[in-house]
Design an enzyme around this catalytic site. Structure first.
Site, PDB file in Angstrom:
ATOM      1  N   GLU A   1       0.905  -1.029  -0.106  1.00  0.00           N
ATOM      2  CA  GLU A   1       0.056  -0.094  -0.115  1.00  0.00           C
ATOM      3  C   GLU A   1       0.898   1.210  -0.134  1.00  0.00           C
ATOM      4  O   GLU A   1       0.831   1.990   1.127  1.00  0.00           O
ATOM      5  CB  GLU A   1      -1.102   0.070   1.305  1.00  0.00           C
ATOM      6  CG  GLU A   1      -2.012  -1.105   0.913  1.00  0.00           C
ATOM      7  CD  GLU A   1      -3.138  -1.093   2.145  1.00  0.00           C
ATOM      8  OE1 GLU A   1      -4.172  -1.632   2.079  1.00  0.00           O
ATOM      9  OE2 GLU A   1      -2.925  -0.239   3.136  1.00  0.00           O
TER      10      GLU A   1
ATOM     11  N   GLU B   1      -5.573  -8.215   0.170  1.00  0.00           N
ATOM     12  CA  GLU B   1      -6.171  -7.734   1.389  1.00  0.00           C
ATOM     13  C   GLU B   1      -7.895  -7.387   0.664  1.00  0.00           C
ATOM     14  O   GLU B   1      -8.142  -6.647  -0.153  1.00  0.00           O
ATOM     15  CB  GLU B   1      -5.826  -6.816   1.975  1.00  0.00           C
ATOM     16  CG  GLU B   1      -4.751  -6.955   2.748  1.00  0.00           C
ATOM     17  CD  GLU B   1      -4.263  -5.679   3.701  1.00  0.00           C
ATOM     18  OE1 GLU B   1      -5.086  -4.842   3.806  1.00  0.00           O
ATOM     19  OE2 GLU B   1      -3.105  -5.462   3.766  1.00  0.00           O
TER      20      GLU B   1
END
Length: 466
Positions: free
Chosen positions: A159, A373
């Site tokens: 991320e 995720e």
């Protein structure tokens, strides 16, 4: 009922700082979060889920519940306490032992090198705003490629956009800087440059296995059909999606993407300089990514906003408290007609489908995708070891159906990692926001399978979305 491919990986995701605990044990060096959480008077990440000691239990649960793979991260400061220089052998041994336990149980480790936890000495020296730290990260990555030859799946970063935005735009992560577009863009670029260098080292070194990057990608839609709202969504999308994917798969920023970023900077009276020489490494790496990891929790609807930046990040689970208005970009609105989590995250599985189809069309060299995720943060109720979490099952079912549709339409999605394998520490929510398939009693560290764990097992066994 829809199906998944027979070779589709069903995994569980974790992150070192959120699950390991033992933050000072066996020579581990500090990270910024250690002091930040204490200064804020919040929860701490010790013992978290005590994965440092409990990982054999968690691997056994994976085996029992037909979870093929664990997505995990190496804590950089457990290997290099200062971020570079002296190696901490006890940290190295811990990860070798973990990988050996995975192999013994036929569980595949997907390993991330950086998951929000730069060693504190480097963090205090500018983190990824400092180009010296890019060099330190690349050296750390190369060490891991050589040392942990048993690993077959590597992700450079987790991320990149949330690292940059939470640190320098939203201010929800240390060092709590808000609305600095220059620092946000600089951090994004430097991390993408570091990613490219690590990929090139991996490929030039002919290390066995595959390498990719994990991006947090959430679709941006205009709030209305008004041109100004369409443009606001376009600007938000350019900074949070196009910038990352251009860097990953083109090796440079398209004229459209860069012009959008310049508009955002100009609206905030800021500017940024990028070294054109960086694109040599980035272009070299652009066709060498073996996979793209996608973290996806929702979608956003954006309308024009001309005021000063203002926001409120929902950390309490009190619905309706989230505010996101960024000068030069727009305002993310609340859709009252769509379901939301207690933390104001809109549940919109079609956004995941739209994102996957878009990547296939716009970046045909993406190779393959893993959903690294996705999951539902929920206030699980514990009743004598029984945890009924039907809302989580419904969330998963909807997103698996969207995945199945994308696969049917030609997107090469090879696996899914639920966030999270077990309940873990949450960066800004502590321990009340639970995501795990397995409930963790954080006082006793005992694990309890939730209803969703049994559902997940059945999907893994049958590849049928029930």
């Amino acid at each position: 009922m829809k199906k998944l491919p027979k070779d589709f990986i069903m995994g569980g995701a974790t992150a070192a700082y959120q699950c390991e605990g033992s933050t000072t044990l066996d020579g581990k060096g500090p990270v910024a979060w250690d002091t930040f959480l204490v200064e804020k008077g919040r929860y701490t990440a010790d013992p978290a889920s005590d994965f440092y000691n409990q990982y054999p239990v968690d691997i056994e649960l994976c085996k029992k519940f037909k979870i093929d793979s664990i997505r995990m991260s190496i804590a950089w400061s457990r290997i290099f306490p200062d971020g570079y220089g002296k190696i901490n052998q006890k940290g190295v041994d811990f990860y070798h032992n973990f990988f050996a336990e995975c192999e013994k149980n036929n569980i595949i480790p997907f390993v991330t090198l950086h998951h929000f936890d730069t060693p504190k000495i480097l963090f205090d020296n500018g983190d990824f705003l400092n180009r010296e730290n890019v060099d330190h990260f690349v050296d750390y990555a190369e060490y891991c490629f050589k040392e942990f030859s048993e690993v077959r799946y590597w992700s450079t970063f987790n991320e990149i956009y949330p690292v940059a935005s939470n640190q320098y735009l939203l201010g929800s992560f240390p060092p709590e800087v808000q609305f600095d577009i220059k620092k946000t863009v600089t951090c994004l670029h430097n991390m993408m440059y570091a990613h490219a260098r690590a990929v090139n080292i991996f490929k030039d070194g002919q290390y066995k296995g595959e390498i990719g990057v994990v991006h947090s990608l959430e679709m941006k839609y205009p709030a209305t059909e008004k041109q100004e709202d369409i443009h606001a969504a376009e600007l938000d999308d350019a900074l949070s999606i196009k910038f990352l994917l251009d860097a990953t798969y083109l090796g440079y920023y398209s004229e459209h993407t860069w012009n959008c970023v310049l508009k955002i900077l100009a609206a905030n009276n800021q500017e940024v300089q990028i070294d054109e020489n960086d694109f040599f490494e980035m272009k070299k790496a652009a066709n060498r990514n073996d996979f793209l990891g996608i973290n996806n929790y929702g979608s956003h609807w954006v309308k024009e906003y001309k005021g000063e930046s203002t926001l409120n990040y929902n950390t309490t689970g009190e619905k309706g408290t989230q505010v996101y208005r960024i000068k030069g970009i727009g305002e993310r609105i609340v859709r009252d007609d769509l379901p939301k989590t207690d933390w104001d995250w809109i549940i919109y599985p079609k956004g995941l489908y739209d994102l996957l189809v878009r990547i296939k069309e716009e970046y045909p060299n993406y190779n393959k995708v893993y959903i690294t995720e996705n999951g539902l943060g929920y206030k699980d109720e514990f009743e004598d070891g029984i945890i009924m979490d039907e809302p989580r099952i419904d969330y998963l079912r909807q997103h698996f159906n969207a995945l199945s549709d994308a696969i049917s339409d030609g997107v090469n999605v090879k696996g899914y990692f639920i966030w999270s394998l077990m309940d873990v520490f949450s960066w800004v929510n502590g321990y009340t926001k639970r995501y795990g398939l397995f409930y963790v009693d954080f006082k006793t560290q005992k694990r309890y399978p939730k209803e969703s764990a049994y559902w997940y097992k059945q999907v893994s066994e049958t590849k049928t979305i029930i």
